[in-house]
Design an enzyme around this catalytic site. Structure first.
Site, PDB file in Angstrom:
ATOM      1  N   GLY A   1      30.918  29.670  41.527  1.00  0.00           N
ATOM      2  CA  GLY A   1      30.341  30.803  42.713  1.00  0.00           C
ATOM      3  C   GLY A   1      29.932  30.634  44.416  1.00  0.00           C
ATOM      4  N   SER A   2      31.098  30.375  44.868  1.00  0.00           N
ATOM      5  CA  SER A   2      31.289  30.317  46.276  1.00  0.00           C
ATOM      6  C   SER A   2      30.732  31.378  47.107  1.00  0.00           C
ATOM      7  CB  SER A   2      32.047  28.623  47.156  1.00  0.00           C
ATOM      8  OG  SER A   2      33.193  29.338  46.875  1.00  0.00           O
ATOM      9  N   ASN A   3      31.804  32.257  46.282  1.00  0.00           N
ATOM     10  CA  ASN A   3      31.419  33.281  47.270  1.00  0.00           C
ATOM     11  C   ASN A   3      30.288  34.018  47.030  1.00  0.00           C
ATOM     12  OD1 ASN A   3      34.676  34.900  48.152  1.00  0.00           O
ATOM     13  ND2 ASN A   3      35.418  33.628  45.957  1.00  0.00           N
TER      14      ASN A   3
ATOM     15  N   ARG B   1      36.711  42.298  22.807  1.00  0.00           N
ATOM     16  CA  ARG B   1      36.346  42.537  23.726  1.00  0.00           C
ATOM     17  C   ARG B   1      35.166  43.926  24.340  1.00  0.00           C
ATOM     18  NH1 ARG B   1      39.901  40.745  27.369  1.00  0.00           N
ATOM     19  NH2 ARG B   1      40.897  39.061  26.695  1.00  0.00           N
TER      20      ARG B   1
ATOM     21  N   ARG C   1      37.785  36.678  32.970  1.00  0.00           N
ATOM     22  CA  ARG C   1      37.197  38.026  32.319  1.00  0.00           C
ATOM     23  C   ARG C   1      37.863  39.440  32.361  1.00  0.00           C
ATOM     24  NH1 ARG C   1      37.616  35.545  27.579  1.00  0.00           N
ATOM     25  NH2 ARG C   1      37.592  36.833  26.314  1.00  0.00           N
TER      26      ARG C   1
ATOM     27  N   LEU D   1      38.747  43.135  32.145  1.00  0.00           N
ATOM     28  CA  LEU D   1      37.749  43.807  31.832  1.00  0.00           C
ATOM     29  C   LEU D   1      38.607  45.046  31.219  1.00  0.00           C
ATOM     30  CD1 LEU D   1      35.686  43.652  34.867  1.00  0.00           C
ATOM     31  CD2 LEU D   1      34.449  43.028  32.443  1.00  0.00           C
TER      32      LEU D   1
ATOM     33  N   HIS E   1      40.510  38.419  45.377  1.00  0.00           N
ATOM     34  CA  HIS E   1      41.594  38.295  44.897  1.00  0.00           C
ATOM     35  C   HIS E   1      42.425  37.189  45.945  1.00  0.00           C
ATOM     36  CE1 HIS E   1      44.739  36.534  42.081  1.00  0.00           C
ATOM     37  NE2 HIS E   1      45.559  36.690  42.778  1.00  0.00           N
TER      38      HIS E   1
ATOM     39  N   ASP F   1      44.904  47.911  35.344  1.00  0.00           N
ATOM     40  CA  ASP F   1      45.677  46.398  35.060  1.00  0.00           C
ATOM     41  C   ASP F   1      44.749  45.517  35.703  1.00  0.00           C
ATOM     42  OD1 ASP F   1      47.065  47.929  33.591  1.00  0.00           O
ATOM     43  OD2 ASP F   1      48.391  48.599  34.889  1.00  0.00           O
TER      44      ASP F   1
ATOM     45  N   ASP G   1      44.060  42.601  38.466  1.00  0.00           N
ATOM     46  CA  ASP G   1      44.433  42.524  39.946  1.00  0.00           C
ATOM     47  C   ASP G   1      44.936  43.663  41.045  1.00  0.00           C
ATOM     48  OD1 ASP G   1      43.552  39.778  39.749  1.00  0.00           O
ATOM     49  OD2 ASP G   1      44.925  38.731  39.374  1.00  0.00           O
TER      50      ASP G   1
HETATM   51  C1  GRF Z   1      38.278  32.464  44.284  1.00  0.00           C
HETATM   52  O1  GRF Z   1      38.917  31.974  44.915  1.00  0.00           O
HETATM   53  C2  GRF Z   1      37.934  33.688  44.196  1.00  0.00           C
HETATM   54  O2  GRF Z   1      39.056  34.581  44.419  1.00  0.00           O
HETATM   55  C3  GRF Z   1      38.794  33.556  42.929  1.00  0.00           C
HETATM   56  O3  GRF Z   1      38.645  32.753  41.838  1.00  0.00           O
HETATM   57  C4  GRF Z   1      37.968  31.983  42.710  1.00  0.00           C
HETATM   58  C5  GRF Z   1      36.746  31.919  42.932  1.00  0.00           C
HETATM   59  O4  GRF Z   1      35.718  31.335  42.688  1.00  0.00           O
HETATM   60  N1  GRF Z   1      39.288  35.342  42.002  1.00  0.00           N
HETATM   61  P1  GRF Z   1      34.093  30.981  43.637  1.00  0.00           P
HETATM   62  O5  GRF Z   1      33.187  30.369  41.759  1.00  0.00           O
HETATM   63  O6  GRF Z   1      33.889  32.013  44.452  1.00  0.00           O
HETATM   64  O7  GRF Z   1      33.843  29.464  44.307  1.00  0.00           O
END
Ligand code: GRF
Length: 222
Positions: free
Chosen positions: A14-16, A69, A95, A97, A113, A147, A149
């Site tokens: 979860g860094s993003n 799903r 996952r 979707l 992505h 589809d 990404d």
């Molecule tokens: C990131 O590189 C994101 O682009 C990809 O998975 C990674 C998740 O990293 N989809 P974080 O959990 O946000 O640290």
């Protein structure tokens, strides 16, 4: 200001998510993070979200093996609605979707992505980029389509690839770019500045109105 309510879906550290939570603390940020949902109970992101005072929920995909799903996606949708989300943000949500979920949240669902799409969709992006010898890597935020990404792109950041790079060192450089791109892209969507239209050929494109110059020369949103 009417701040759009955002739910973040996660599977990992979860860094993003953390970058988005921090950005949304600014009083003029056009979105508020109202909750975080994981598909795995031990996702590190859940503890961080709870520590930030956010509502959290788990919809464990493993318990939907029999039901399928779409049943998983319906349960996810239910939790998102409990949190009264306007927008759904995928941040390392691993996952795929279903078309039903993607259509339900059409143009209100975004993903990040770690590649310059449409190159390197799927997993192991950094290994594949290094194997190809590309000189630029990066990340993309896009509206989600069925589809993997795929979907109209909102913004991208490019980073250099160094001859000394390993998949890990390249991933770290791209990740730091993701933390800058994602809040900027979410702000553009939540404020209504970025929206999906069709070009004369009928292709979906994200346009910005007003079309301001990028805040950061390395983040291209425009
Ligand atoms: C990131 O590189 C994101 O682009 C990809 O998975 C990674 C998740 O990293 N989809 P974080 O959990 O946000 O640290």
């Amino acid at each position: 200001m009417n701040r759009r309510r955002v739910v973040i879906l996660v599977s990992g550290r979860g860094s993003n998510m953390t970058a988005l939570i921090e950005a949304a603390r600014a009083p003029d940020f056009p979105a508020q993070i109202v909750g975080v949902i994981a598909n795995v109970p031990d996702a590190g992101a859940l503890e961080k979200a709870a520590a930030a005072g956010l509502a959290t929920a788990v919809v464990d995909h493993r318990t939907y093996k029999e039901a399928g799903r779409q049943a998983f996606d319906r349960a996810l949708d239910g939790e998102i609605r409990v949190m009264r989300a306007d927008l759904v943000v995928l941040a390392g949500f691993m996952r795929l979707l279903t078309p039903w979920f993607v259509d339900t949240w059409r143009d209100r669902l975004i993903n990040i992505h770690p590649s310059l799409l449409p190159s390197y969709k799927g997993l192991h992006t950094h290994e594949r980029a290094l194997a190809d010898g590309v000189k630029l890597a990066g990340c993309t935020v896009h509206f989600v389509r069925a589809d993997m990404d795929d979907g109209p792109m909102i913004g991208q950041v490019a980073v250099p690839v160094l001859s000394s790079d390993t998949p890990d060192s390249l991933a770290a450089r791209v990740l730091a770019a993701e933390w800058r791109l994602y809040p900027a892209a979410l702000a553009a969507v939540a404020s209504g500045r970025a929206r999906v239209t069709r070009d004369p050929e009928g292709r979906e494109r994200v346009v910005f109105d007003p079309a301001e110059p990028p805040v950061d020369p390395l983040i291209w949103l425009g």
